[in-house]
Design a protein around this motif. Structure first.
Motif, PDB file in Angstrom:
ATOM      1  N   THR A 235      51.964  15.814 -12.494  1.00  0.00           N
ATOM      2  CA  THR A 235      51.249  15.376 -13.689  1.00  0.00           C
ATOM      3  C   THR A 235      50.343  14.186 -13.404  1.00  0.00           C
ATOM      4  O   THR A 235      49.398  13.937 -14.134  1.00  0.00           O
TER       5      THR A 235
ATOM      6  N   ARG B  13      56.847  17.131 -13.095  1.00  0.00           N
ATOM      7  CA  ARG B  13      57.755  17.724 -14.091  1.00  0.00           C
ATOM      8  C   ARG B  13      57.977  19.171 -13.727  1.00  0.00           C
ATOM      9  O   ARG B  13      57.122  19.806 -13.098  1.00  0.00           O
TER      10      ARG B  13
ATOM     11  N   THR C 248      62.022  15.699 -14.867  1.00  0.00           N
ATOM     12  CA  THR C 248      60.866  14.891 -14.514  1.00  0.00           C
ATOM     13  C   THR C 248      61.294  13.959 -13.394  1.00  0.00           C
ATOM     14  O   THR C 248      62.476  13.601 -13.289  1.00  0.00           O
TER      15      THR C 248
END
Length: 149
Positions: free
Chosen positions: A116, A126, A140
């Motif tokens: 991300t 994630r 995550t």
């Protein structure tokens, strides 16, 4: 099995069995005893991680132990971030997960995800772990890169 340069560090390519053609890292004794866990690059450029659940991965209730799911998620963090790591050494700074469902012995356990945020020393990831296609763990994590050595 032969040593192959594959993204992040040296990886061993499995030559036979269910995961023939897949790769795994053999430099982490804990992961090797826990898995081994495998990874491969998909046609879309993403990385898929997988292993086959065995009785030794189960808890007292007969389902996959949460610690095993998190260990696999930690492996998957690095597989997912292979390109962002660009061969650098790294450590897990944070890993958190939400348990979504049980995984039975014999299930095909897979993890997919995305970076991300990356490009610097800190990489955010994630992902989702499934057992036979059913959601088992969302996770995550944050990885800290070190300079290539």
């Amino acid at each position: 099995m032969s040593e192959t340069e594959y993204g992040y560090g040296n990886a061993v390519q499995c030559q036979d069995g269910e995961f023939a053609g897949w790769h795994h890292w053999n430099h982490d004794p804990y992961e090797t005893r826990s898995g081994p866990f495998f990874m491969r690059r998909e046609d879309d450029g993403s990385y898929l991680s997988a292993f086959r659940a065995e009785d030794r991965h189960m808890n007292g209730a007969g389902f996959m132990h949460g610690g095993c799911l998190l260990t696999f998620a930690d492996f998957a963090l690095f597989a997912i971030a292979t390109d962002a790591l660009d061969g650098a050494n790294a450590v897990t700074m944070n890993l958190s997960g939400d348990f979504l469902g049980a995984v039975a012995s014999g299930a095909l356990v897979e993890a997919r995800g995305e970076v991300t945020r990356g490009g610097g020393k800190t990489i955010f990831v994630r992902g989702l772990v499934t057992g036979d296609g059913e959601p088992a763990l969302s996770f995550t994590g944050i990885i800290r890169r070190f300079s290539k050595s």
